[in-house]
Design a protein around this motif. Structure first.
Motif, PDB file in Angstrom:
ATOM      1  N   CYS B  70      -3.305   1.833   9.182  1.00  0.00           N
ATOM      2  CA  CYS B  70      -4.803   1.559   8.620  1.00  0.00           C
ATOM      3  C   CYS B  70      -5.329   0.311   9.070  1.00  0.00           C
ATOM      4  O   CYS B  70      -6.528   0.345   9.207  1.00  0.00           O
ATOM      5  CB  CYS B  70      -4.848   1.613   7.098  1.00  0.00           C
ATOM      6  N   CYS B  73      -3.842  -4.720   7.527  1.00  0.00           N
ATOM      7  CA  CYS B  73      -3.189  -5.883   7.145  1.00  0.00           C
ATOM      8  C   CYS B  73      -3.008  -6.913   8.325  1.00  0.00           C
ATOM      9  O   CYS B  73      -2.175  -7.679   8.384  1.00  0.00           O
ATOM     10  CB  CYS B  73      -1.669  -5.373   6.925  1.00  0.00           C
ATOM     11  N   CYS B  86       2.436  -5.219   8.629  1.00  0.00           N
ATOM     12  CA  CYS B  86       3.400  -4.300   7.863  1.00  0.00           C
ATOM     13  C   CYS B  86       4.369  -3.902   8.717  1.00  0.00           C
ATOM     14  O   CYS B  86       5.584  -3.326   8.408  1.00  0.00           O
ATOM     15  CB  CYS B  86       2.454  -3.186   7.069  1.00  0.00           C
TER      16      CYS B  86
HETATM   17  S1  FES Z   1      -1.391  -0.876   9.006  1.00  0.00           S
HETATM   18 FE1  FES Z   1      -1.902  -0.412   7.093  1.00  0.00          FE
HETATM   19  S2  FES Z   1      -1.143  -1.802   5.913  1.00  0.00           S
HETATM   20 FE2  FES Z   1      -0.402  -2.442   7.814  1.00  0.00          FE
END
Ligand code: FES
Ligand SMILES: Cc1cc2nc3c(=O)[nH]c(=O)nc-3n(C[C@H](O)[C@H](O)[C@H](O)COP(=O)(O)OP(=O)(O)OC[C@H]3O[C@@H](n4cnc5c(N)ncnc54)[C@H](O)[C@@H]3O)c2cc1C
Ligand code: SF4
Ligand code: SF4
Lengths: 525, 108
Positions: B70, B73, B86
C-alpha cells in the motif's frame, strides 16, 4: 533468459502443490513468490486447519506450509523468494523482479497461483494510522511478534475476521467487539463461538461511523444499519481503541492474467473478477493455468487439490504423463474437491440464508446473530447427548467440510461418516476413555468432555485452552457460558498438555452439575 | 524503551526467541530494535504510529498492509525517501525519519 518446463507464480498451498505434482512427473519447475517466506497465506495462520486428514486438517497453518515446502524441495523444485512477477506476456515469458534485479524467464507452461488480496472499506478517518488490514495484524503478531495494538475493534465476521480476532487475543490484545454490516455472521459458527465464549460481543447489522483521533486512532464509533445499509439514528456506540482491524473480504488477484490477455469474468460466487478456466484450470490462453484463490476464493484444502490438478494437467499438456494417467489423477482429485464443496458454506450457497442443516435440523439463529448457540438450542444437535460418565459433547452445528474429530477418536465414539460436511454424532454404545484427543484435534475448538454428575452435586467440563497465562490445578474462577458471561463458580481440577495435543491445553473445570451443559470457558478471578 | 508491545510469550509459539538488539534513530531519537526485523515492527514496538504525512493534505499515515503493497508506511531511511518500512529489514545505525510528501520536513 532462463527456461523451465513450468513456471509457477505464488508459493501458497496451490502453487506449492502444483509444483510438487509437476516435479513428481519429472518436470523442471520454478516457483516465484514475492514474500520472504514461502507458504502464501499459510505461514501467517497459527490455528488448526479445517478439512480432512488428506488435506492436512488439524495441522496448524504454518506447519502445513513448512510440510509442503519440504516436499517441494525434496523433489528438486526451485523456489525463488522476494521475487515479484511483474508481467506475463507473449509466449509465456515472465518479467520477475528478484530483490532489485529484473529477470526474464520463460516457461513451456505457466501456473498462476497468486491467491487473493484484501478488500478495503472507507469511513471517516479510515486512513488514520491504527486502521490496519487483518493480514497486517497477522504479519505483525505472528511473524514479527509485535502486538499491532492493545485494544482492538474488528470489522468483518467472515472466517478471516473471526480467526484473526482469536489470534489477536492469543497475542495478548483485547478485542472490544466484532462488527459486521451484514445481519448474519459470515464465517463458520465454531470459529465465532470460540471468540464469543471468551466474552467478545458481536455487533451484527452495525458498521463503523468514524475512526477518531488526530494523529492516530484513539477511538471508534459504530452504529446500527438498516437493510439498505443506512445508519439508524441514535444507535451509535463508542469504544476507546487504539487499533481498528479490517477483515472485509478477499478478492482474487487476477491482474497478471488479465494483463496477459486471458478471458476474465465477474463471478460473485467465486469471489470477484476471475479468469475463465476449464475443468483442469486452463485459462483462455493454452498452457496458462490458474489454481487456488486466484480463480475463486475458497480454502487451503481446495487450493491444494486445484494445485495438484493443474500440476497434473501441465504434465499432460507437455507430454510428461499420458491422457489416461491424467484422467486417473483427476478422478481422485475431483471427487475430493466435490466433497469439500458441499454444506452451508459451499460456493453455491454464498450469501444465502441456510435455515436447516442437511440433516433437517433448524440452524441456530442465535449463532448467526450473536456468535454462540443459545442454551435452549444446543440440545437439538446430534453431537450433544447425555450419558453416564465422561462423554464427548460436539457443539458443531453447521455443515462444514471438516472431520478431524472422527479421525481422532480411536474408540469410535465420534462419527461423521463418508460425507465430510455431515454433523458429527456421538456413536451409540461407544465408551469414551477420556483421552482428550478429540478436544485437541477439533479445528473449531467445539468439543468438550463432560461428566454430568460426579455424585456430589458437581460435574466436570474439559475444554480446549490456547491462552496464556495457563491456569493451574486448583485455580478458582468463574465458568463462562457460551455467551462469555459468568454463569457459575468453577475450579480447575486438571490441566493436560501432551505432545499429541499440539499446544492445545485441556483444562478440566469442576462446576455445579446444573452447569454441566452451560459452562464452556473458564476465567480465573 | 517501551517494550510492552513485544510478544514475549505466546500460547502457540512459546517464549519468543532472543534476537540481537540494534540501535537506530527515529527523527533523531535513539531507539533499540531487533536486527533484521522490519523497520515498521521496531517502530510499532516502540509505540510510533505515524510514518509519513501526505503531500497534498498533510494527513498522517502509518502501517496498513504490512506486506509492501500500500506504500502507507514509507519513510526516509538513510536519506532515501519512499522506503517501505514494513518490508525493509532493520540494520544497526539506520537513520529513520518521518516523511512529509517526499521530503523530511513539513512544507512551509
Ligand atoms: S507498504 Fe503497506 S504498510 Fe508498508
Ligand atoms: C485468516 C485466514 C484464515 C484461514 N483459515 C483457513 C482454514 O482454517 N482452513 C482452510 O482450508 N483455509 C483457510 N484459509 C484460506 C487459505 O489460507 C487460502 O484459501 C489459501 O491460502 C489459498 O491458497 P493459494 O495458494 O491460492 O493463495 P495464497 O495462499 O494467497 O498464496 C499466493 C501467494 O502468491 C504470492 N503472489 C501473488 N502475486 C504475486 C506476484 N505477482 N509475484 C510473486 N508472488 C505473488 C502471494 O504473495 C502469496 O504468497 C484462511 C485464510 C485466512 C486469511
Ligand atoms: S476423549 Fe478420547 S475416547 Fe473420548 S471421545 Fe474423545 S477421542 Fe474418543
Ligand atoms: S467437531 Fe469435528 S467437524 Fe466440527 S469443527 Fe470439530 S473437528 Fe471439525
Amino acid at each position: 533468459m532462463n527456461r523451465y518446463d513450468v513456471v509457477i507464480v505464488g508459493a501458497g498451498p496451490a502453487g506449492l502443490s502444483a509444483a510438487i505434482e509437476a516435479a513428481k512427473n519429472g518436470m523442471k519447475v520454478v516457483v516465484f513468490d514475492e514474500n520472504s517466506k514461502p507458504g502464501g497465506q499459510l505461514f501467517k495462520q497459527i490455528h488448526k486447519f479445517f478439512g480432512s486428514k488428506e488435506h492436512k486438517a488439524k495441522i496448524r497453518g504454518f506447519k502445513i506450509g513448512e510440510e509442503l515446502l519440504k516436499e517441494a524441495y525434496d523433489l528438486g523444485v526451485e523456489v525463488v523468494l522476494n521475487a515479484i512477477v511483474l508481467s506475463l506476456h507473449g509466449e509465456k515469458e515472465l518479467t520477475v523482479k528478484v530483490n532489485d534485479e529484473v529477470r526474464h524467464v520463460k516457461g513451456d507452461a505457466v501456473i498462476i497461483a497468486t491467491g487473493a488480496s484484501e478488500n478495503m472499506v472507507t469511513f471517516r478517518g479510515w486512513t488514520l494510522p491504527g486502521v490496519i488490514g487483518a493480514g497486517a495484524a497477522q504479519t505483525m503478531m505472528n511473524l514479527n511478534k509485535v502486538r499491532p495494538g492493545n485494544k482492538i475493534l474488528m470489522l468483518g465476521s467472515g472466517n478471516v475476521g473471526l480467526v484473526v480476532s482469536f489470534q489477536l487475543m492469543q497475542a495478548g490484545c483485547e478485542v472490544v467487539g466484532l462488527v459486521d454490516a451484514a445481519p448474519r455472521i459470515g464465517g463458520y459458527g465454531v470459529h465465532a463461538a470460540k471468540v464469543a465464549r471468551t466474552g467478545v460481543p458481536f455487533y451484527l447489522s452495525h458498521t463503523i461511523v468514524e475512526a477518531e483521533g488526530t494523529d492516530h486512532v484513539t477511538g471508534v464509533t459504530i452504529a446500527q444499519v438498516d437493510e439498505k445499509f443506512q445508519f439508524i439514528p441514535e444507535t451509535e456506540k463508542h469504544f476507546d481503541v487504539d487499533t481498528i482491524c479490517l477483515a472485509v473480504g478477499l478478492s482474487p488477484m487476477s491482474q497478471l492474467l488479465k494483463n496477459a490477455g486471458c478471458k476474465i469474468v465477474e463471478d460473485p460466487k467465486r469471489g470477484g473478477v476471475v479468469p475463465e478456466v476449464d475443468e483442469l484450470g486452463m485459462t483462455s490462453i493454452p498452457g496458462v493455468f490458474a489454481a487456488g484463490d486466484v480463480s475463486g476464493i475458497e480454502e487451503a484444502s481446495s487450493a491444494m487439490i486445484e494445485g495438484r490438478i493443474s500440476g497434473a494437467a501441465v504434465s499432460e499438456y507437455l507430454g510428461y504423463i499420458t491422457k489416461e494417467e491424467l484422467e486417473e489423477k483427476i478422478k481422485v482429485n475431483e471427487a475430493a474437491l466435490d466433497s469439500l464443496r458441499q454444506g452451508m458454506f459451499a460456493p453455491k450457497n454464498r450469501g444465502k440464508l441456510v435455515e436447516k442443516t442437511d440433516e433437517g435440523i433448524d440452524v441456530s439463529m442465535n449463532l448467526l446473530k450473536k456468535g454462540f448457540v443459545a442454551d435452549e438450542e444446543i440440545e437439538r444437535f446430534p453431537g450433544v447427548t447425555h450419558r453416564v460418565g465422561i462423554h464427548p459433547v460436539m457443539e458443531c452445528t453447521q455443515n462444514i467440510p471438516c472431520n478431524p474429530c472422527q479421525e481422532a477418536c480411536k474408540k469410535g465414539c465420534i462419527s461423521i461418516g463418508s460425507n465430510i460436511t455431515s454433523l458429527p454424532i456421538v456413536v451409540e454404545n461407544s465408551s469414551c476413555i477420556n483421552c482428550g484427543m478429540c478436544v485437541a484435534s477439533c479445528s473449531g475448538q467445539a468439543i468438550f468432555l463432560v461428566d454430568e454428575d460426579l455424585g456430589d452435586g458437581m460435574a466436570t467440563v474439559t475444554l480446549p485452552y490456547e491462552f496464556i497465562p495457563l491456569p493451574k490445578e486448583g485455580t478458582k474462577g468463574k465458568g463462562l457460558g457460551r455467551d462469555g458471561k459468568p454463569v457459575c463458580e468453577a475450579e480447575v481440577v486438571s490441566v493436560k498438555n501432551m505432545k499429541a495435543f499440539d499446544k492445545t491445553n485441556l483444562l478440566t473445570i469442576k462446576v455445579p452439575k446444573e452447569y454441566a451443559m452451560k459452562a464452556r470457558f473458564f476465567k480465573a478471578v | 524503551m517501551d517494550e510492552s508491545r513485544r510478544i514475549k510469550e505466546h500460547p502457540i509459539f512459546g517464549i519468543t526467541e532472543e534476537k540481537k538488539e540494534v540501535h537506530f534513530t527515529y527523527d533523531g531519537k535513539d531507539i533499540v530494535g531487533l536486527e533484521g526485523e522490519p523497520i515498521a515492527a521496531a517502530l510499532r514496538a516502540a509505540g510510533v504510529m505515524v510514518h509519513r504525512h501526505t503531500k497534498k493534505r498533510d494527513e498522517p499515515r502509518g502501517i496498513f498492509c504490512a506486506i509492501g503493497r500500500c506504500t502507507d508506511c514509507v519513510m526516509i531511511v538513510d536519506g532515501k525517501p519512499n522506503i517501505r518500512t514494513c518490508v525493509t529489514p532493520l540494520v544497526e545505525g539506520m537513520e529513520v525519519k518521518t516523511q512529509y510528501g517526499v521530503s523530511d520536513r513539513p512544507a512551509g
